[in-house]
Motif scaffolding. Structure first.
Motif: not given
Lengths: 226, 113
Positions: A53-55, A59, A62-64, A66-67, A70-71, A73-74, A170, B99, B106
């Protein structure tokens, strides 16, 4: 159990490839979050065929994380492992981290650098910094002193814990924030010894001594932010 | 003194503009009153500096002008702090957008890695 490693990476083109190679055989999936790197981190990670994934802009770690979480979990993770991209965490400890969760004995497992296995190349100034963070964590953040590693970035948690630990810092302060959330929840947590190798490269990028002040400031401002 | 005349003229101007904006429905009556109190208070302190000393003595500060400086420092501190907090709020919103953008493509519950 589906184990997914989350690796946030910022300008790690030199090391991300090797880290992915080492981590991949030990887990069922890898999610790399390129945190707005200006080098070839994204392409290098893509070449290894893992989820990347790419921000759009930088950020913070911490932000990375969390992203990435979430990914993970998805895409159906049961266990999520947080690991640094720069190679200072030895991926061979992943099974050690995941084991207590597999056995149903813990929801969160944190790797500790200070439980017997001597870290390699850790300078005195860094030790003092850790001590300062530990005192701050205990007195200001209310994180129990029995926790041996105040800034460990190597951890594993089950999906329920990942959903519940809603960390919002973050940047560097996410570590202390996570520890506070973990130790104040009713999640079962445990520390396991891990080994960390410090090199000149990772030290140059890692926490500087002034960062203790920055972290404290970020946490302070964070207390007033929604 | 000249400085007193100039400052009071400026404050009268501010008072006029404040009430004008209220009539134009730009600000509410509450805001108008708050600003008016501020302008009039400043005017009183400028016209009769000894009133500031009175307030200063109440707070245990010797001189009126010292008190004004202390009060300004505290006010500025609060304002800067509020800016920091609102910046953090903006940063978090920005992160949330970055985010969402990163997670957009995804696949769900598919094989990764």
């Amino acid at each position: 159990m589906r184990i997914i490693a989350v690796i946030p990476a910022y300008n790690e083109e030199k090391r991300i490839g090797e880290t992915i190679r080492k981590v991949r055989p030990l887990v069922d999936g890898v999610v790399v979050v390129d945190d707005g790197s200006s080098d070839a981190t994204f392409d290098t990670a893509m070449q290894s065929g893992v989820t990347v994934l790419r921000h759009a802009m930088n950020r913070g770690q911490g932000a990375g994380l969390k992203t990435g979480t979430e990914a993970a979990l998805q895409i159906g993770a049961d266990v999520i492992v947080h690991i640094d991209a720069d190679g200072q965490h030895d991926p061979s400890f992943i099974p050690v981290l995941v084991d207590p969760i597999k056995r149903g004995e813990a929801d969160v497992v944190m790797g500790s650098r200070f439980m017997g296995l001597r870290p390699e190349g850790i300078p005195l100034s860094r030790r003092l910094l850790h001590r300062a963070i530990k005192i701050f964590n205990a007195l200001v953040m209310g994180i129990p002193r029995k926790l041996t590693d105040p800034q460990s970035g190597l951890r594993a948690m089950n999906s329920e814990a990942s959903r519940r630990l809603d960390f919002r810092q973050d940047r560097m302060a996410h570590c202390s924030e996570l520890l506070r959330l973990i130790t104040r929840s009713d999640l079962r947590w445990v520390e396991v010894p891990v080994k960390v190798t410090y090199s000149e490269d990772t030290l140059a990028k890692g926490n500087k001594n002034l960062d203790a002040v920055k972290i404290a400031w970020q946490l302070f401002i964070g207390m007033f932010s929604k | 003194m000249l400085i007193q005349i100039v400052l009071i003229a400026v404050l009268l101007g501010a008072l006029y503009v404040t009430w004008r904006r209220m009539r134009q429905n730009v600000i509410t009556l509450g805001e108008t009153l708050l600003w008016s109190v501020l302008w009039i208070g400043a005017g009183v302190v400028i016209a009769l500096p000894q009133t500031a000393t009175l307030v200063a003595n109440f707070f245990g500060v010797g001189r009126g002008s010292d008190f004004v400086i202390y009060a300004s420092v505290v006010t500025l501190f609060v304002l800067v702090f509020k800016i920091f907090v609102s910046m953090e709020g903006l940063e978090r919103k920005l992160t949330e957008m970055v985010r969402r953008d990163a997670l957009r493509d995804l696949p769900k519950k598919e094989d990764a890695g």
